[in-house]
Design a protein around this motif. Structure first.
Motif, PDB file in Angstrom:
ATOM      1  N   GLY A  31      42.906 -10.217 -80.327  1.00 11.54           N
ATOM      2  CA  GLY A  31      42.157  -9.211 -79.584  1.00 11.54           C
ATOM      3  C   GLY A  31      41.538  -8.174 -80.504  1.00 11.54           C
ATOM      4  O   GLY A  31      42.035  -7.912 -81.604  1.00 11.54           O
ATOM      5  N   LEU A  32      40.463  -7.564 -80.020  1.00 12.08           N
ATOM      6  CA  LEU A  32      39.766  -6.556 -80.826  1.00 12.08           C
ATOM      7  C   LEU A  32      40.689  -5.395 -81.169  1.00 12.08           C
ATOM      8  O   LEU A  32      40.706  -4.918 -82.304  1.00 12.08           O
ATOM      9  CB  LEU A  32      38.526  -6.057 -80.082  1.00 12.08           C
ATOM     10  CG  LEU A  32      37.728  -4.957 -80.785  1.00 12.08           C
ATOM     11  CD1 LEU A  32      37.210  -5.447 -82.130  1.00 12.08           C
ATOM     12  CD2 LEU A  32      36.592  -4.489 -79.905  1.00 12.08           C
ATOM     13  N   GLY A  33      41.472  -4.925 -80.208  1.00 16.61           N
ATOM     14  CA  GLY A  33      42.380  -3.810 -80.473  1.00 16.61           C
ATOM     15  C   GLY A  33      43.379  -4.134 -81.567  1.00 16.61           C
ATOM     16  O   GLY A  33      43.631  -3.315 -82.454  1.00 16.61           O
ATOM     17  N   LEU A  34      43.933  -5.332 -81.506  1.00 12.68           N
ATOM     18  CA  LEU A  34      44.900  -5.736 -82.522  1.00 12.68           C
ATOM     19  C   LEU A  34      44.242  -5.839 -83.895  1.00 12.68           C
ATOM     20  O   LEU A  34      44.800  -5.386 -84.898  1.00 12.68           O
ATOM     21  CB  LEU A  34      45.543  -7.066 -82.146  1.00 12.68           C
ATOM     22  CG  LEU A  34      46.585  -7.581 -83.137  1.00 12.68           C
ATOM     23  CD1 LEU A  34      47.776  -6.637 -83.195  1.00 12.68           C
ATOM     24  CD2 LEU A  34      47.019  -8.976 -82.764  1.00 12.68           C
ATOM     25  N   VAL A  35      43.042  -6.397 -83.944  1.00  8.53           N
ATOM     26  CA  VAL A  35      42.335  -6.526 -85.220  1.00  8.53           C
ATOM     27  C   VAL A  35      42.033  -5.148 -85.801  1.00  8.53           C
ATOM     28  O   VAL A  35      42.213  -4.911 -86.995  1.00  8.53           O
ATOM     29  CB  VAL A  35      41.048  -7.364 -85.047  1.00  8.53           C
ATOM     30  CG1 VAL A  35      40.191  -7.309 -86.302  1.00  8.53           C
ATOM     31  CG2 VAL A  35      41.396  -8.797 -84.700  1.00  8.53           C
ATOM     32  N   VAL A  37      43.714  -2.410 -85.294  1.00 11.57           N
ATOM     33  CA  VAL A  37      44.968  -1.802 -85.756  1.00 11.57           C
ATOM     34  C   VAL A  37      45.458  -2.477 -87.030  1.00 11.57           C
ATOM     35  O   VAL A  37      46.011  -1.826 -87.906  1.00 11.57           O
ATOM     36  CB  VAL A  37      46.034  -1.863 -84.636  1.00 11.57           C
ATOM     37  CG1 VAL A  37      47.399  -1.499 -85.152  1.00 11.57           C
ATOM     38  CG2 VAL A  37      45.649  -0.942 -83.501  1.00 11.57           C
ATOM     39  N   MET A  38      45.206  -3.774 -87.149  1.00 11.39           N
ATOM     40  CA  MET A  38      45.647  -4.490 -88.353  1.00 11.39           C
ATOM     41  C   MET A  38      44.817  -4.110 -89.576  1.00 11.39           C
ATOM     42  O   MET A  38      45.366  -3.928 -90.667  1.00 11.39           O
ATOM     43  CB  MET A  38      45.560  -6.000 -88.126  1.00 11.39           C
ATOM     44  CG  MET A  38      46.591  -6.552 -87.179  1.00 11.39           C
ATOM     45  SD  MET A  38      46.287  -8.287 -86.753  1.00 11.39           S
ATOM     46  CE  MET A  38      46.349  -9.081 -88.331  1.00 11.39           C
ATOM     47  N   ALA A  66      44.293  10.379 -94.200  1.00 10.81           N
ATOM     48  CA  ALA A  66      45.167  10.936 -93.164  1.00 10.81           C
ATOM     49  C   ALA A  66      45.043  10.161 -91.853  1.00 10.81           C
ATOM     50  O   ALA A  66      46.036   9.948 -91.158  1.00 10.81           O
ATOM     51  CB  ALA A  66      44.834  12.414 -92.940  1.00 10.81           C
ATOM     52  N   LEU A  67      43.844   9.729 -91.509  1.00 10.68           N
ATOM     53  CA  LEU A  67      43.644   8.977 -90.271  1.00 10.68           C
ATOM     54  C   LEU A  67      44.269   7.583 -90.328  1.00 10.68           C
ATOM     55  O   LEU A  67      44.593   7.007 -89.292  1.00 10.68           O
ATOM     56  CB  LEU A  67      42.155   8.850 -89.960  1.00 10.68           C
ATOM     57  CG  LEU A  67      41.444  10.127 -89.539  1.00 10.68           C
ATOM     58  CD1 LEU A  67      39.944   9.872 -89.404  1.00 10.68           C
ATOM     59  CD2 LEU A  67      42.021  10.671 -88.245  1.00 10.68           C
ATOM     60  N   SER A  68      44.445   7.062 -91.520  1.00 12.39           N
ATOM     61  CA  SER A  68      45.018   5.719 -91.630  1.00 12.39           C
ATOM     62  C   SER A  68      46.497   5.693 -91.234  1.00 12.39           C
ATOM     63  O   SER A  68      46.980   4.667 -90.745  1.00 12.39           O
ATOM     64  CB  SER A  68      44.853   5.178 -93.048  1.00 12.39           C
ATOM     65  OG  SER A  68      45.693   5.840 -93.962  1.00 12.39           O
ATOM     66  N   LEU A  69      47.214   6.792 -91.395  1.00 13.20           N
ATOM     67  CA  LEU A  69      48.647   6.788 -91.104  1.00 13.20           C
ATOM     68  C   LEU A  69      48.964   6.527 -89.632  1.00 13.20           C
ATOM     69  O   LEU A  69      49.756   5.627 -89.335  1.00 13.20           O
ATOM     70  CB  LEU A  69      49.308   8.089 -91.566  1.00 13.20           C
ATOM     71  CG  LEU A  69      50.809   8.174 -91.262  1.00 13.20           C
ATOM     72  CD1 LEU A  69      51.564   7.072 -91.967  1.00 13.20           C
ATOM     73  CD2 LEU A  69      51.341   9.533 -91.621  1.00 13.20           C
ATOM     74  N   PRO A  70      48.389   7.255 -88.679  1.00 18.46           N
ATOM     75  CA  PRO A  70      48.764   6.964 -87.286  1.00 18.46           C
ATOM     76  C   PRO A  70      48.378   5.554 -86.856  1.00 18.46           C
ATOM     77  O   PRO A  70      49.113   4.927 -86.084  1.00 18.46           O
ATOM     78  CB  PRO A  70      48.015   8.011 -86.467  1.00 18.46           C
ATOM     79  CG  PRO A  70      47.158   8.769 -87.388  1.00 18.46           C
ATOM     80  CD  PRO A  70      47.502   8.395 -88.785  1.00 18.46           C
ATOM     81  N   TRP A  79      51.597  -5.493 -83.116  1.00 21.64           N
ATOM     82  CA  TRP A  79      51.786  -6.813 -83.703  1.00 21.64           C
ATOM     83  C   TRP A  79      52.929  -7.528 -82.994  1.00 21.64           C
ATOM     84  O   TRP A  79      52.825  -8.688 -82.618  1.00 21.64           O
ATOM     85  CB  TRP A  79      52.059  -6.676 -85.193  1.00 21.64           C
ATOM     86  CG  TRP A  79      52.330  -7.974 -85.878  1.00 21.64           C
ATOM     87  CD1 TRP A  79      53.528  -8.454 -86.262  1.00 21.64           C
ATOM     88  CD2 TRP A  79      51.366  -8.956 -86.251  1.00 21.64           C
ATOM     89  NE1 TRP A  79      53.369  -9.678 -86.858  1.00 21.64           N
ATOM     90  CE2 TRP A  79      52.060 -10.011 -86.856  1.00 21.64           C
ATOM     91  CE3 TRP A  79      49.983  -9.038 -86.121  1.00 21.64           C
ATOM     92  CZ2 TRP A  79      51.423 -11.147 -87.338  1.00 21.64           C
ATOM     93  CZ3 TRP A  79      49.348 -10.173 -86.596  1.00 21.64           C
ATOM     94  CH2 TRP A  79      50.074 -11.206 -87.208  1.00 21.64           C
ATOM     95  N   HIS A  80      54.020  -6.820 -82.770  1.00 23.60           N
ATOM     96  CA  HIS A  80      55.184  -7.417 -82.101  1.00 23.60           C
ATOM     97  C   HIS A  80      54.829  -7.811 -80.675  1.00 23.60           C
ATOM     98  O   HIS A  80      55.149  -8.888 -80.208  1.00 23.60           O
ATOM     99  CB  HIS A  80      56.358  -6.436 -82.123  1.00 23.60           C
ATOM    100  CG  HIS A  80      57.552  -6.947 -81.369  1.00 23.60           C
ATOM    101  ND1 HIS A  80      58.293  -8.008 -81.817  1.00 23.60           N
ATOM    102  CD2 HIS A  80      58.091  -6.565 -80.199  1.00 23.60           C
ATOM    103  CE1 HIS A  80      59.259  -8.245 -80.962  1.00 23.60           C
ATOM    104  NE2 HIS A  80      59.150  -7.383 -79.983  1.00 23.60           N
TER     105      HIS A  80
END
Length: 86
Positions: A31-35, A37-38, A66-70, A79-80
């Motif tokens: 999914g786009l959201g997962l991609v 976030v990955m 800083a934005l990469s952390l959340p 992912w899980h």
């Protein structure tokens, strides 16, 4: 090579590789959201690197880092969840 890195083109190549990976993952049914976030944290870190290489002011370096952390912290949960339903 020094000019290549100082111009930020090395980071551009890394960003292009991330786009290719995103397209590949999307064609494999992720999914786009997962991609996002990955690969989002990596893209943001590379954007921070690019800003540093071209001599941008420090906020333009710090903001993507800083934005990469959340987004990175959301990765294991999504992912899980995605792998559990496959």
């Amino acid at each position: 090579m020094g000019t290549y890195f100082a111009s930020g083109h090395a980071a551009d190549v890394m960003l292009a590789a991330l786009v290719v990976e995103a397209v590949w993952l999307l064609t494999r049914g992720r999914g786009l959201g997962l991609v996002l976030v990955m690969l989002g944290p990596a893209a943001l870190i590379v954007l921070g690197l690019r800003a540093a290489l071209v001599g941008a002011p420090w906020p333009w370096i710090a903001l993507p880092l800083a934005l990469s952390l959340p987004i990175h912290l959301a990765d294991p949960r999504l992912w899980h969840r995605d792998n559990r339903t496959v």
